[in-house]
Design a protein around this motif. Structure first.
Motif, PDB file in Angstrom:
ATOM      1  N   ASP A 315      -0.210   4.945   2.941  1.00 58.04           N
ATOM      2  CA  ASP A 315      -0.628   3.565   2.662  1.00 58.04           C
ATOM      3  C   ASP A 315      -1.075   2.867   3.936  1.00 58.04           C
ATOM      4  OD1 ASP A 315       1.734   2.402   3.927  1.00 58.04           O
ATOM      5  OD2 ASP A 315       2.837   2.901   2.112  1.00 58.04           O
ATOM      6  N   THR A 317      -2.266  -1.354   5.314  1.00 57.34           N
ATOM      7  CA  THR A 317      -2.375  -2.778   5.038  1.00 57.34           C
ATOM      8  C   THR A 317      -3.512  -3.357   5.865  1.00 57.34           C
ATOM      9  OG1 THR A 317       0.004  -2.964   4.591  1.00 57.34           O
ATOM     10  CG2 THR A 317      -1.178  -5.004   5.082  1.00 57.34           C
ATOM     11  N   THR A 326      -3.333 -10.517   3.202  1.00 60.06           N
ATOM     12  CA  THR A 326      -3.152  -9.085   3.406  1.00 60.06           C
ATOM     13  C   THR A 326      -3.249  -8.340   2.077  1.00 60.06           C
ATOM     14  OG1 THR A 326      -0.748  -9.242   3.208  1.00 60.06           O
ATOM     15  CG2 THR A 326      -1.689  -9.436   5.421  1.00 60.06           C
ATOM     16  N   LYS A 328      -2.229  -4.449   0.643  1.00 62.39           N
ATOM     17  CA  LYS A 328      -1.614  -3.154   0.908  1.00 62.39           C
ATOM     18  C   LYS A 328      -2.125  -2.151  -0.108  1.00 62.39           C
ATOM     19  CE  LYS A 328       2.773  -0.859   1.939  1.00 62.39           C
ATOM     20  NZ  LYS A 328       4.257  -0.973   1.996  1.00 62.39           N
TER      21      LYS A 328
END
Length: 470
Positions: A315, A317, A326, A328
């Protein structure tokens, strides 16, 4: 020293470091959080060859650290990474150089061996608790198959920590990677002399870059003159290169670095067999590749759906420039088609429920989930599918995904989805209808991706850029 002797010794040195018996930190060699075959193998082969030989002016022990925060080394590691256990078995048991190093490629036998020879992030965290170590620990690391620690230090560039191991701050003293540069590493001048700082997108396998660096330093043998012990390392290196390049056939993924790595490793193995007067037919590259490949392809059968999504997961962000919000994004890779994954869930609706539940877990809290599949269809062709889903209310996430689709549909050659593996899926209902929808906040799309070269290594930066440039 055999490969298994080294791994056992490295685990013991790790425990000695935590007990205060070592005067300075060993160098932990850490792969990326997907902990796939390439990451694990790259960490092990680099550790073996650099152990007490690098850095040049002050050589130190090197310890491979498997980046699995929730999995202890042992039978569970075998269940989740059987292709690695198979590669290790094929590399060290044909022949076994020591009678006590023979083991069966089965969960009990191989699992017990993994538990006594390897260290995962979960093991590290458990060891800290067992030894009542609560102060912040400082250690050094070489990163392989990634170039940025996920929790960077606010004070020191090139330092940071790992999820699941907040009590340890690692200072990166080297890096070999084939992904986009995250600008985390310190400059070459700030590293110990002659430490590797190689960030080269392109090669299909990080193990190819590691092999090239070790060969250039003559740490992996000199020409064809390698020992029987180093043959074990060469075979293990080959397992990662061959799997990540589909035996050097993956369109758009194979580079000269990969080809040269396979050529050199093969030549060294053949040279050692000849020197030992062992018939060349005792080593079959194709059979070796197929053994590891079969273990990887069948590995998902042992897992539940949540584990399938988490098995090869990364992952990132990003912050949208205009809104400052933001986003993610989690990327799940699978060697089985979407049809298989949906069937694992039971129905398309249960699959979508599982995706939302996966995204909502405390350690993930995702805005976007991407599932990328790569597999061989019934007709023998290599196929990719792409599923993108916005899983919670976040305008920047939705707009970023839409921008990604607009910018990359042509480049990735995304077309309307239909089953690719030749199997009848009528019993699953209308997969295409269920996995395509524009209802907010659960926007989702499923495509066939005809650009076979577009792996996660290429696709993730495209989505990240689309979000960050909003």
């Amino acid at each position: 020293m055999t490969l298994l002797q080294f791994l056992r010794q490295a685990r013991q040195l790790h425990r000695q470091f935590l007990s205060g018996a070592l005067s300075e930190s060993p160098i932990y060699v850490i792969g990326n959080p997907s902990a796939d075959l390439d990451s694990i193998v790259s960490a092990i082969i680099y550790s073996f060859c650099a152990n007490n030989r690098l850095p040049l002016k002050a050589p130190r022990p090197h310890i491979p650290l498997l980046n699995l925060p929730n999995v202890l080394a042992g039978p569970e590691l075998y269940r989740l990474r059987p292709e690695f256990a198979t590669a290790l078995w094929l590399s060290t048991n044909f022949p076994a150089l020591r009678a006590e190093e023979q083991f069966e490629n089965a969960q009990d036998s191989a699992g017990n061996l993994l538990g006594s020879h390897l260290v995962t992030v979960a093991d590290f965290a458990q060891n800290l608790k067992e030894q009542n170590i609560f102060k912040q620990l400082l250690a050094e690391a070489t990163l392989v198959d990634w170039n940025s620690l996920p929790i960077p230090s606010d004070k020191d560039k090139g330092s940071g920590s790992l999820p699941g191991l907040p009590g340890v701050t690692f200072r990166a003293v080297g890096c070999i990677d084939h992904h986009v540069d995250e600008k985390f590493m310190s400059s070459t001048e700030s590293l110990p002399e002659n430490q590797p700082l190689i960030i080269q997108p392109g090669p299909g396998s990080c193990a190819s870059l590691v092999t090239r660096d070790l060969q250039n330093r003559t740490l992996m043998g000199d020409g064809q003159a390698i020992s029987a012990e180093m043959v074990q390392v060469a075979k293990l290196a080959l397992s990662a290169v061959l799997i990540d390049t589909s035996n050097l056939t993956a369109e758009g993924k194979v580079t000269d670095v990969d080809r040269e790595a396979v050529k050199t490793l093969q030549s060294q193995i053949a040279g050692q067999l000849e020197a030992a007067k062992v018939p060349q037919d005792k080593w079959n590259l194709q059979a070796f590749y197929e053994g590891v490949l079969n273990a990887k392809q069948n590995s998902l059968d042992l897992l539940n759906l949540d584990e399938v999504l988490d098995r090869d997961y990364k992952d990132w962000t990003e912050t949208a420039q205009s809104s400052g919000k933001t986003v993610k994004m989690g990327f799940c890779s699978s060697v089985k088609p979407i049809r298989w994954v949906v069937q694992k869930a039971g129905t398309p609706e249960k699959f979508l429920d599982a995706v939302r539940s996966f995204a909502a877990t405390a350690e993930k809290e995702l805005d976007v989930v991407v599932v990328m599949t790569a597999f061989t269809a019934a007709d023998g062709s290599f196929c990719r599918e792409l599923f993108v889903c916005v899983v919670r209310e976040n305008e920047s996430a939705l707009e970023g995904v839409k921008a990604f689709v607009e910018q990359t549909t042509s480049r990735l050659r995304l077309v309307e989805w239909s089953p690719l593996d030749g199997e009848n899926i009528s019993e699953l209902g209308d997969v295409c209808s269920a996995l395509n929808g524009s209802d907010t906040p659960f926007w989702r799309r499923l495509w066939i991706q005809k650009n076979a070269a577009g792996s996660r290594k290429q696709v993730a930066p495209l989505l990240r850029t689309a979000v960050s440039k909003l």
